[in-house]
Write a protein that holds these residues in place. Structure first.
Motif, mmCIF file in Angstrom:
data_model
loop_
_atom_site.group_PDB
_atom_site.id
_atom_site.type_symbol
_atom_site.label_atom_id
_atom_site.label_comp_id
_atom_site.label_asym_id
_atom_site.label_seq_id
_atom_site.Cartn_x
_atom_site.Cartn_y
_atom_site.Cartn_z
ATOM 1 N N LYS A 1 -17.002 -66.990 28.038
ATOM 2 C CA LYS A 1 -16.183 -68.148 28.124
ATOM 3 C C LYS A 1 -14.630 -67.857 29.098
ATOM 4 O O LYS A 1 -14.075 -67.034 28.748
ATOM 5 C CB LYS A 1 -15.549 -68.502 26.644
ATOM 6 C CG LYS A 1 -16.740 -69.147 25.738
ATOM 7 C CD LYS A 1 -16.397 -69.556 24.674
ATOM 8 C CE LYS A 1 -17.353 -70.083 23.874
ATOM 9 N NZ LYS A 1 -17.742 -71.323 24.279
ATOM 10 N N VAL A 2 -14.474 -68.585 29.876
ATOM 11 C CA VAL A 2 -13.323 -68.488 30.918
ATOM 12 C C VAL A 2 -12.321 -69.539 30.423
ATOM 13 O O VAL A 2 -12.652 -70.884 30.190
ATOM 14 C CB VAL A 2 -13.627 -68.615 32.172
ATOM 15 C CG1 VAL A 2 -12.294 -68.443 32.907
ATOM 16 C CG2 VAL A 2 -14.549 -67.403 32.440
ATOM 17 N N VAL A 3 -10.999 -69.379 30.158
ATOM 18 C CA VAL A 3 -9.992 -70.192 30.219
ATOM 19 C C VAL A 3 -8.907 -69.920 31.225
ATOM 20 O O VAL A 3 -8.468 -68.801 31.419
ATOM 21 C CB VAL A 3 -9.315 -70.151 28.591
ATOM 22 C CG1 VAL A 3 -7.948 -70.712 28.483
ATOM 23 C CG2 VAL A 3 -10.089 -70.809 27.570
ATOM 24 N N LYS B 1 1.744 -68.843 26.297
ATOM 25 C CA LYS B 1 0.365 -69.406 26.608
ATOM 26 C C LYS B 1 -0.704 -68.491 26.530
ATOM 27 O O LYS B 1 -1.966 -68.809 26.347
ATOM 28 C CB LYS B 1 0.659 -70.174 28.036
ATOM 29 C CG LYS B 1 -0.438 -71.434 28.323
ATOM 30 C CD LYS B 1 0.154 -72.259 29.393
ATOM 31 C CE LYS B 1 -0.592 -73.544 29.653
ATOM 32 N NZ LYS B 1 -0.578 -73.943 31.067
ATOM 33 N N ARG C 1 -1.298 -66.118 24.755
ATOM 34 C CA ARG C 1 -1.602 -66.080 23.200
ATOM 35 C C ARG C 1 -2.391 -67.311 22.834
ATOM 36 O O ARG C 1 -3.337 -67.014 22.469
ATOM 37 C CB ARG C 1 -0.167 -65.730 22.592
ATOM 38 C CG ARG C 1 -0.737 -65.603 20.960
ATOM 39 C CD ARG C 1 0.266 -64.643 20.532
ATOM 40 N NE ARG C 1 -0.239 -64.422 18.889
ATOM 41 C CZ ARG C 1 -0.055 -63.262 18.256
ATOM 42 N NH1 ARG C 1 0.685 -62.641 18.837
ATOM 43 N NH2 ARG C 1 -0.445 -63.203 17.155
ATOM 44 N N GLN C 2 -2.060 -68.329 23.253
ATOM 45 C CA GLN C 2 -2.862 -69.470 22.736
ATOM 46 C C GLN C 2 -4.100 -69.497 23.397
ATOM 47 O O GLN C 2 -5.045 -69.917 22.756
ATOM 48 C CB GLN C 2 -2.030 -70.832 23.118
ATOM 49 C CG GLN C 2 -0.964 -71.056 22.378
ATOM 50 C CD GLN C 2 -0.076 -72.253 22.889
ATOM 51 O OE1 GLN C 2 -0.188 -72.693 23.970
ATOM 52 N NE2 GLN C 2 1.056 -72.574 22.449
ATOM 53 N N ALA C 3 -4.107 -68.982 24.630
ATOM 54 C CA ALA C 3 -5.720 -69.064 25.468
ATOM 55 C C ALA C 3 -6.244 -67.822 24.526
ATOM 56 O O ALA C 3 -7.595 -68.226 24.334
ATOM 57 C CB ALA C 3 -5.410 -68.595 26.658
ATOM 58 N N GLU D 1 -6.126 -67.175 21.322
ATOM 59 C CA GLU D 1 -6.547 -67.461 20.233
ATOM 60 C C GLU D 1 -7.788 -68.501 20.192
ATOM 61 O O GLU D 1 -8.625 -68.519 19.573
ATOM 62 C CB GLU D 1 -5.423 -68.185 19.361
ATOM 63 C CG GLU D 1 -4.404 -66.904 18.727
ATOM 64 C CD GLU D 1 -3.287 -67.464 18.215
ATOM 65 O OE1 GLU D 1 -2.899 -68.634 18.506
ATOM 66 O OE2 GLU D 1 -2.458 -66.532 17.566
ATOM 67 N N THR D 2 -7.658 -69.404 21.265
ATOM 68 C CA THR D 2 -8.628 -70.438 21.544
ATOM 69 C C THR D 2 -9.958 -69.781 21.686
ATOM 70 O O THR D 2 -10.949 -70.096 21.175
ATOM 71 C CB THR D 2 -8.225 -71.435 22.777
ATOM 72 O OG1 THR D 2 -6.888 -71.971 22.429
ATOM 73 C CG2 THR D 2 -9.021 -72.205 23.103
ATOM 74 N N LEU D 3 -9.892 -68.861 22.663
ATOM 75 C CA LEU D 3 -11.048 -68.170 22.940
ATOM 76 C C LEU D 3 -11.824 -67.376 21.577
ATOM 77 O O LEU D 3 -12.921 -67.526 21.220
ATOM 78 C CB LEU D 3 -11.088 -67.065 23.957
ATOM 79 C CG LEU D 3 -10.714 -67.658 25.374
ATOM 80 C CD1 LEU D 3 -10.193 -66.454 26.250
ATOM 81 C CD2 LEU D 3 -12.123 -67.999 25.958
ATOM 82 N N GLY E 1 -11.037 -68.439 18.776
ATOM 83 C CA GLY E 1 -11.684 -69.463 17.932
ATOM 84 C C GLY E 1 -13.183 -69.932 18.185
ATOM 85 O O GLY E 1 -13.801 -70.460 17.392
ATOM 86 N N GLN E 2 -13.437 -69.797 19.305
ATOM 87 C CA GLN E 2 -14.520 -70.345 19.756
ATOM 88 C C GLN E 2 -15.784 -69.202 19.713
ATOM 89 O O GLN E 2 -16.833 -69.451 20.309
ATOM 90 C CB GLN E 2 -14.493 -71.023 21.207
ATOM 91 C CG GLN E 2 -13.687 -72.280 21.219
ATOM 92 C CD GLN E 2 -13.507 -72.681 22.498
ATOM 93 O OE1 GLN E 2 -13.614 -72.088 23.477
ATOM 94 N NE2 GLN E 2 -12.828 -73.925 22.488
#
Lengths: 306, 361
Positions: free
Chosen positions: B187-189, B199, B201-203, B205-207, B209-210
């Motif tokens: 998965k790429v963000v 930002k 860190r949020q990225a 955490e999002t990854l 989380g998924q």
């Protein structure tokens, strides 16, 4: 674990520093002073908090140091604008620039050093609840601190005598002065309170959100906090709602990419700012909400006379 | 009159002295300057370049004199700094960020005798050369480790901007993972920033989380490592060894060693053999791309596997972009036995099989 849980968690962490800074600024503006120096105060708070935590190993002391540094910055602003009657807009901008430079100078040798970060609070029973526990009861203490601050600010502005006095000063300092309220003193206190919360917001960035010091790490959050105050039309509850909304949109754009939604990256990173603009436009279409809540003397200097 | 004569005499002496000083400067050590994007203590990109500068000083001793200017933004300020360095008598200037390209070319034109070296750029001139590490080699090796360490078979990549060189890193990473674990997906963000700890860190955490349990990044801050450490997941760093930010999470890092290149170029200038219009790309072979020590959590057989592949890539016997390679829509991009054309490599704007989503255009 549902993928939405971490999304909510990131949103809360992203919103917390905005809440601290924006609630402080709400108080400052309600007293009739416009302080554009949030960004600078946040950065100075961030480096002070980081340095103190690094030296003592205690995050609590870091937050106290951050608040103290923010207050000191605000005090400079207060002396200049309230006592010496300088232009508030120009002085606030100067404070931001000064804060950016000062924090970079002081923090030069601290860049690249790690901090352990802050442990989450555990509540008996509540934290272990499925879903609800994950969503509500496992954050760091400052997240709960921001909610307590919200309640305190709401109570102060809407229910307390002192808050009423301060609002009166924000509406018409001349009238408040003539009936004997200490305009200068109360404005000083309000500005210093705003400095303390901005300092805490900055310390939250360098101690909790990303436990490290990096030059200019607030990355414009001080300006967003400033916009949130208008966005929330000087009502603490709405200001906090705006902070969560803003944090949420920031996280949402990363989340959408992670699940493979084909949206241009530039568009997504623009979203939070576009949302701010849209809401500001909607608010301004109804001048009454602005007029009712905006302090009438906002940004104007007051001469107490002799 | 006598007073004026004395003054005149002093002035003449001063002129003579300054001429002498100029003469001494010309014969003195070669002046080499470095322009840095961040502070030398950034613990990443700029830190590594400064290690290179210190290595150069150690290697060349009194034959050279180095200076550096840190925190130079990729704006008109860069032009001012570059011009100042050139005017100060620096004969060799290393500009260590992509965004200095246009200002550098402009200043290079005005100082034809000064030699300029530009990292990651693609425009050369008679006194401008470019140099860059082959980052994707490091990402391929990290991919092997990721494929072996993942439990969810989902990997994450925090990208800065969807430009060919970064897309290449993501592709190399999943190719490495799939070579040992065909079930793995990536998965790429895109964070749309090189450096924004919040930002990033949020990225991360999002990854996570998924479902991603091993992260890699080409952004600069250690925020992703910190996030992985907090969640008990794994992550790879770029540029510098960032293990101190997450001793458990940090599996290894793909770092850069600039010293050898800086020494080579400086020696060429001193020997008078330095020429312009060159583009240097160095990787594992030339040891410009260096792997940081691996985490103890990486099993010995995986370490061996990585070492073998490292040798094979370095001696040219193995090419991970060799066919057959399909993109993630199923279209064949490189036929079996064929090689990826250089043009396609340099302008890569598609994901290989195993990456989710598509490259933002």
């Amino acid at each position: 674990m549902s993928p939405f849980v971490p999304m909510v968690q990131s949103t809360v962490v992203a919103a917390t520093p905005l809440i601290f800074a924006a609630l402080g600024e709400t108080i400052v503006e309600k007293s009739g002073v416009l302080n554009l120096g949030i960004e600078g105060m946040m950065l100075v708070g961030a480096i002070a908090g980081f340095a103190a935590t690094l030296a003592t190993g205690n995050a609590g002391i870091g937050f106290v140091a951050g608040a103290a540094a923010g207050t000191a910055m605000a005090l400079i602003f207060a002396v200049l604008t309230i006592s010496l009657q300088t232009n508030q807009v120009a002085t606030g901008l100067a404070l931001t620039l000064f804060g950016i430079g000062l924090s970079a100078f002081v923090g030069h040798d601290l860049a690249g050093m790690p901090l352990p970060g802050m442990e989450g609070v555990t509540f008996p029973v509540l934290t272990s609840l499925p879903l609800v526990g994950e969503l509500l009861f496992h954050y760091d203490p400052m997240v709960y601190g921001s909610i307590i601050l919200l309640i305190a600010v709401m109570w102060f502005l809407e229910r307390s005598h002192a808050g009423l006095k301060m609002r009166a000063i924000g509406e018409s300092p001349a009238v408040a002065h003539s009936i004997g309220h200490p305009v200068v003193l109360i404005r000083y206190l309000a500005v210093m309170f705003g400095g303390a919360t901005s300092g805490i917001a900055g310390a939250y960035l360098s101690e909790v959100q990303t436990p490290m010091w990096a030059e200019g790490m607030s990355a414009g959050k001080g300006w967003i906090a400033l916009a949130l105050v208008v966005f929330g039309t000087w009502r603490p509850g709405r200001v906090v709602l705006g902070a969560y909304l803003f944090g949420g949109v920031t996280v949402l754009q990363l989340f959408a990419q992670g699940i493979g939604l084909n949206v241009p990256a530039e568009f997504l990173s623009m979203l939070p700012y576009a949302a701010t603009v849209v809401v500001l436009v909607i608010i301004c279409r109804d001048p009454k909400t602005i007029l009712l809540n905006q302090p009438a003397s906002l940004g104007r200097s007051f001469y107490p006379g002799t | 009159m006598t007073r004026y004569t004395r003054v005149l005499g002093r002035m003449a002496a001063a002129v003579l002295l300054s001429c002498a000083a100029l003469g001494a400067q010309a014969a003195g050590p070669l002046k080499v300057a470095f322009v840095y994007l961040g502070p030398v203590g950034d613990g990443g990109w700029t830190f590594q370049h400064d290690q290179g500068r210190q290595g150069l000083e150690k290697a060349m001793g009194t034959a050279i004199k180095t200076t550096y200017i840190e925190n130079v933004p990729e704006t008109a300020d860069a032009e001012r700094v570059l011009r100042q360095l050139a005017a100060d008598g620096n004969e060799l200037i290393f500009a260590t960020s992509f965004g200095y390209m246009e200002p550098l070319l402009k200043v290079a034109k005005q100082f034809p005798k000064v030699k300029f070296e530009h990292v990651n750029g693609y425009k050369q001139a008679t006194n401008v050369v470019t140099y860059e590490p082959i980052f994707d080699q490091g990402f391929y090796l990290m991919g092997i480790i990721a494929g072996k360490m993942t439990k969810t078979n989902t990997l994450g990549f925090i990208g800065s901007f969807p430009i060919p060189s970064v897309v290449r890193d993501a592709n190399a990473f999943i190719l490495g993972a799939k070579s040992v674990n065909p079930k793995s997906t990536l998965k790429v963000v895109w964070a749309s920033t090189w450096y924004d700890p919040g930002k990033e860190r949020q990225a991360a955490e999002t990854l996570m989380g998924q479902g991603a349990d091993v992260l890699s990044q080409n952004t600069d801050s250690p925020a992703g490592i910190q996030a992985a450490e907090a969640k008990g997941k794994y992550a790879f760093a770029l540029d510098s060894d960032m293990s101190k930010y997450g001793p458990k999470a940090h599996l290894t890092a793909s770092t850069e060693n600039w010293t050898d290149y800086y020494v080579q170029e400086t020696k060429a200038v001193i020997a008078g053999t330095w020429t312009g219009n060159r583009a240097t790309r160095w990787g594992l072979k030339e040891k410009m791309v260096v792997m940081a020590p691996m985490n103890v959590a990486v099993p010995a057989d995986v370490v061996k596997m990585v070492e073998d592949k490292k040798t094979a890539i370095a001696n040219g016997s193995f090419d991970y972009f060799g066919g057959p390679i399909k993109d993630n829509t199923g279209k064949e991009r490189v036929a079996a036995g064929a090689k990826l054309p250089v043009g396609d490599y340099m302008s890569m704007n598609w994901y290989v099989e195993g990456v989710e989503g598509s490259v933002p255009q």
